[in-house]
Scaffold this motif. Structure first.
Motif, PDB file in Angstrom:
ATOM      1  N   ALA A 171      20.834  40.056 -12.840  1.00 52.55           N
ATOM      2  CA  ALA A 171      20.314  40.664 -14.076  1.00 52.55           C
ATOM      3  C   ALA A 171      19.817  42.083 -13.789  1.00 52.55           C
ATOM      4  O   ALA A 171      20.000  43.003 -14.602  1.00 52.55           O
ATOM      5  CB  ALA A 171      19.189  39.805 -14.659  1.00 52.55           C
ATOM      6  N   THR A 172      19.203  42.268 -12.649  1.00 61.91           N
ATOM      7  CA  THR A 172      18.710  43.606 -12.286  1.00 61.91           C
ATOM      8  C   THR A 172      19.882  44.558 -12.023  1.00 61.91           C
ATOM      9  O   THR A 172      19.807  45.748 -12.355  1.00 61.91           O
ATOM     10  CB  THR A 172      17.787  43.505 -11.054  1.00 61.91           C
ATOM     11  N   ALA A 173      20.950  44.011 -11.462  1.00 62.38           N
ATOM     12  CA  ALA A 173      22.147  44.842 -11.256  1.00 62.38           C
ATOM     13  C   ALA A 173      22.656  45.371 -12.596  1.00 62.38           C
ATOM     14  O   ALA A 173      23.077  46.523 -12.701  1.00 62.38           O
ATOM     15  CB  ALA A 173      23.231  44.027 -10.544  1.00 62.38           C
ATOM     16  N   GLU A 181      26.047  47.719  -7.249  1.00 58.14           N
ATOM     17  CA  GLU A 181      26.879  47.295  -6.130  1.00 58.14           C
ATOM     18  C   GLU A 181      26.026  46.739  -4.997  1.00 58.14           C
ATOM     19  O   GLU A 181      26.309  45.667  -4.449  1.00 58.14           O
ATOM     20  CB  GLU A 181      27.701  48.488  -5.650  1.00 58.14           C
ATOM     21  N   VAL A 182      24.964  47.445  -4.668  1.00 55.84           N
ATOM     22  CA  VAL A 182      24.135  46.981  -3.551  1.00 55.84           C
ATOM     23  C   VAL A 182      23.405  45.685  -3.930  1.00 55.84           C
ATOM     24  O   VAL A 182      23.307  44.756  -3.119  1.00 55.84           O
ATOM     25  CB  VAL A 182      23.171  48.096  -3.051  1.00 55.84           C
ATOM     26  N   LEU A 183      22.964  45.582  -5.178  1.00 53.19           N
ATOM     27  CA  LEU A 183      22.282  44.348  -5.588  1.00 53.19           C
ATOM     28  C   LEU A 183      23.237  43.156  -5.556  1.00 53.19           C
ATOM     29  O   LEU A 183      22.862  42.062  -5.131  1.00 53.19           O
ATOM     30  CB  LEU A 183      21.667  44.528  -6.984  1.00 53.19           C
ATOM     31  N   ALA A 232      11.220  36.886   1.795  1.00 53.50           N
ATOM     32  CA  ALA A 232      11.225  38.068   0.937  1.00 53.50           C
ATOM     33  C   ALA A 232      10.534  37.775  -0.399  1.00 53.50           C
ATOM     34  O   ALA A 232       9.771  38.592  -0.918  1.00 53.50           O
ATOM     35  CB  ALA A 232      12.666  38.534   0.696  1.00 53.50           C
ATOM     36  N   PHE A 233      10.780  36.594  -0.924  1.00 54.64           N
ATOM     37  CA  PHE A 233      10.226  36.233  -2.238  1.00 54.64           C
ATOM     38  C   PHE A 233       8.700  36.242  -2.199  1.00 54.64           C
ATOM     39  O   PHE A 233       8.040  36.734  -3.109  1.00 54.64           O
ATOM     40  CB  PHE A 233      10.744  34.841  -2.623  1.00 54.64           C
ATOM     41  N   LEU A 286      14.351  42.204  -4.911  1.00 57.51           N
ATOM     42  CA  LEU A 286      13.445  41.333  -5.669  1.00 57.51           C
ATOM     43  C   LEU A 286      12.273  42.126  -6.264  1.00 57.51           C
ATOM     44  O   LEU A 286      11.769  41.808  -7.346  1.00 57.51           O
ATOM     45  CB  LEU A 286      12.918  40.203  -4.763  1.00 57.51           C
ATOM     46  N   PHE A 287      11.880  43.143  -5.544  1.00 52.72           N
ATOM     47  CA  PHE A 287      10.785  44.014  -6.015  1.00 52.72           C
ATOM     48  C   PHE A 287      11.183  44.638  -7.366  1.00 52.72           C
ATOM     49  O   PHE A 287      10.443  44.556  -8.350  1.00 52.72           O
ATOM     50  CB  PHE A 287      10.560  45.072  -4.938  1.00 52.72           C
ATOM     51  N   LEU A 288      12.377  45.203  -7.402  1.00 49.21           N
ATOM     52  CA  LEU A 288      12.879  45.784  -8.652  1.00 49.21           C
ATOM     53  C   LEU A 288      13.073  44.689  -9.710  1.00 49.21           C
ATOM     54  O   LEU A 288      12.815  44.902 -10.896  1.00 49.21           O
ATOM     55  CB  LEU A 288      14.196  46.517  -8.373  1.00 49.21           C
ATOM     56  N   ALA A 289      13.492  43.523  -9.251  1.00 48.35           N
ATOM     57  CA  ALA A 289      13.754  42.424 -10.190  1.00 48.35           C
ATOM     58  C   ALA A 289      12.491  41.975 -10.921  1.00 48.35           C
ATOM     59  O   ALA A 289      12.573  41.490 -12.054  1.00 48.35           O
ATOM     60  CB  ALA A 289      14.375  41.237  -9.449  1.00 48.35           C
ATOM     61  N   ARG A 290      11.340  42.109 -10.314  1.00 51.78           N
ATOM     62  CA  ARG A 290      10.129  41.640 -10.990  1.00 51.78           C
ATOM     63  C   ARG A 290       9.671  42.618 -12.067  1.00 51.78           C
ATOM     64  O   ARG A 290       8.701  42.372 -12.775  1.00 51.78           O
ATOM     65  CB  ARG A 290       8.997  41.358 -10.003  1.00 51.78           C
ATOM     66  N   VAL A 291      10.402  43.736 -12.194  1.00 50.82           N
ATOM     67  CA  VAL A 291      10.149  44.652 -13.303  1.00 50.82           C
ATOM     68  C   VAL A 291      11.318  44.625 -14.296  1.00 50.82           C
ATOM     69  O   VAL A 291      11.115  44.569 -15.502  1.00 50.82           O
ATOM     70  CB  VAL A 291       9.921  46.089 -12.772  1.00 50.82           C
TER      71      VAL A 291
END
Ligand SMILES: Nc1ncnc2c1ncn2[C@@H]1O[C@H](COP(=O)(O)OP(=O)(O)O)[C@@H](O)[C@H]1O
Ligand SMILES: [Mg+2]
Length: 335
Positions: A171-173, A181-183, A232-233, A286-291
């Motif tokens: 979803a963040t991708a 691509e990197v995600l 990581a989580f 995951l850091f970006l994903a939590r936003v």
């Protein structure tokens, strides 16, 4: 205790688990709050209190986030595997009922088992406890990595994809096409790495600070896969907490370091540097994903805070780090 009336199908499930005699009087019961994906009850049986958890078909966080109720079976299996690897690391399992997706476990009272999330929110950031969390997760990973037959008990690739990889990384991708691509690569690496039993939701909201160390709840995302995911989580939450209780930033970073070091000391199934080289980019994602993923943390609401996370995470994803300290330092420098 004020009493609520537990649903009859929950009582029937308890009877099938052998915990309630059919036709016995309805025990005093109270619905517990806090969870988003299950109905959770305290029931006071003649033998003492127990906790019953029944998976809901639809999570309360987002309308389009569905998760199969079989995940309750894997949660129960995770509890058994964790207890075997690290006695006390999970509440004692008392029964599981496949047909209703419910399990029963020992009840752990809040007075002796406060939620780690609440302690952190109050600014109580104890590196020794964080180290105990890291050591416990590593012990569960190490014990299960040494018993690869465990994999057959967790055929949960599809569930893990649906409730972890998709809503967070993929979803963040979609939200960040120039980092897509990197995600996607990070998600693919995670999905393809099969080394140990992963809890899948090692968050301070699912960790009780018990008198004998951490107790992990809520293993609904249990999966045979990449242990780097749990590391990581959990570390991600320690970074995010700096925005919730800024006064305790130094403590959260000390907890980050303590957790990472204790975990690293427990890695015996692969080179620690190899695991860290997967965990670090995953942490940035995951850091970006939590936003910007499907499950943003509830306490980051100010646009300026979201942008701070985006700036740091996006820079890291442009040149993915291979060490956790790179992520931690980039975040610390931005604060
Ligand atoms: N064994 C237990 N003893 C006491 N309280 C519990 C127990 N299991 C869960 N809880 C309470 O219920 C809350 C939600 O449980 P959790 O398993 O995390 O469910 P969800 O999947 O809905 O998040 C916990 O934060 C805790 O307050
Ligand atoms: Mg939970």
């Amino acid at each position: 205790m004020s009493s609520d009336l537990p649903p009859p199908d929950l009582l029937a499930a308890l009877a099938r688990m052998g915990l309630l005699r059919p036709g016995a009087p309805v025990p005093p019961a109270r619905r517990l709050t806090g969870g988003v994906s299950s109905d959770i009850w305290r029931l006071d049986l003649p033998s003492g209190p127990i906790c019953v958890k029944r998976a809901l078909a639809r999570l309360r966080v987002a309308a389009d986030w569905e998760a199969p109720v079989e995940r309750n079976r894997y949660e129960a299996r995770w509890m058994q595997a964790a207890a075997a690897a690290r006695p006390g690391a999970a509440p004692r399992l008392l029964g599981q009922d496949e047909s209703s997706g419910a399990l029963a476990m020992e009840f752990l009272p809040e007075t002796d088992y406060p939620l780690w999330k609440e302690q952190l929110h109050a600014g109580h950031a104890a590196p020794a406890f964080a180290a105990a969390v890291g050591a416990a997760i590593a012990a569960i990973h190490a014990a299960t990595a040494a018993a690869p037959a465990t994999a057959a008990r967790f055929p949960t690739d599809a569930i893990f994809h649906a409730i972890r990889l998709e809503p967070y990384l993929l979803a963040t991708a979609r939200a960040h096409p120039d980092r897509a691509e990197v995600l996607r690569r990070i998600a693919a690496t995670t999905a393809a790495t099969r080394r140990a039993l992963v809890h899948g939701d090692v968050s301070p909201k699912n960790i009780l600070a018990g008198p004998r160390g951490p107790v992990f709840l809520d293993a609904e995302c249990a999966w045979w896969g990449d242990p780097a995911f749990d590391l990581a989580f959990c570390l991600n939450h320690l970074l995010l907490k700096c925005l919730w209780t800024p006064a305790a930033t130094a403590g959260f970073l000390a907890c980050f370091d303590a957790l990472a070091a204790a975990y690293r000391a427990g890695i015996d199934w692969e080179p620690a540097a190899a695991l860290e080289a997967r965990a670090a980019p995953l942490l940035a994602g995951l850091f970006l994903a939590r936003v910007d993923g499907k499950s943003p943390v509830e306490y980051i609401t100010a646009e300026a805070d979201k942008d701070r996370v985006r700036r740091v995470a996006r820079a890291l994803l442009a040149a993915p780090p291979d060490r956790l300290a790179i992520v931690r330092d980039a975040w610390a420098e931005s604060l």
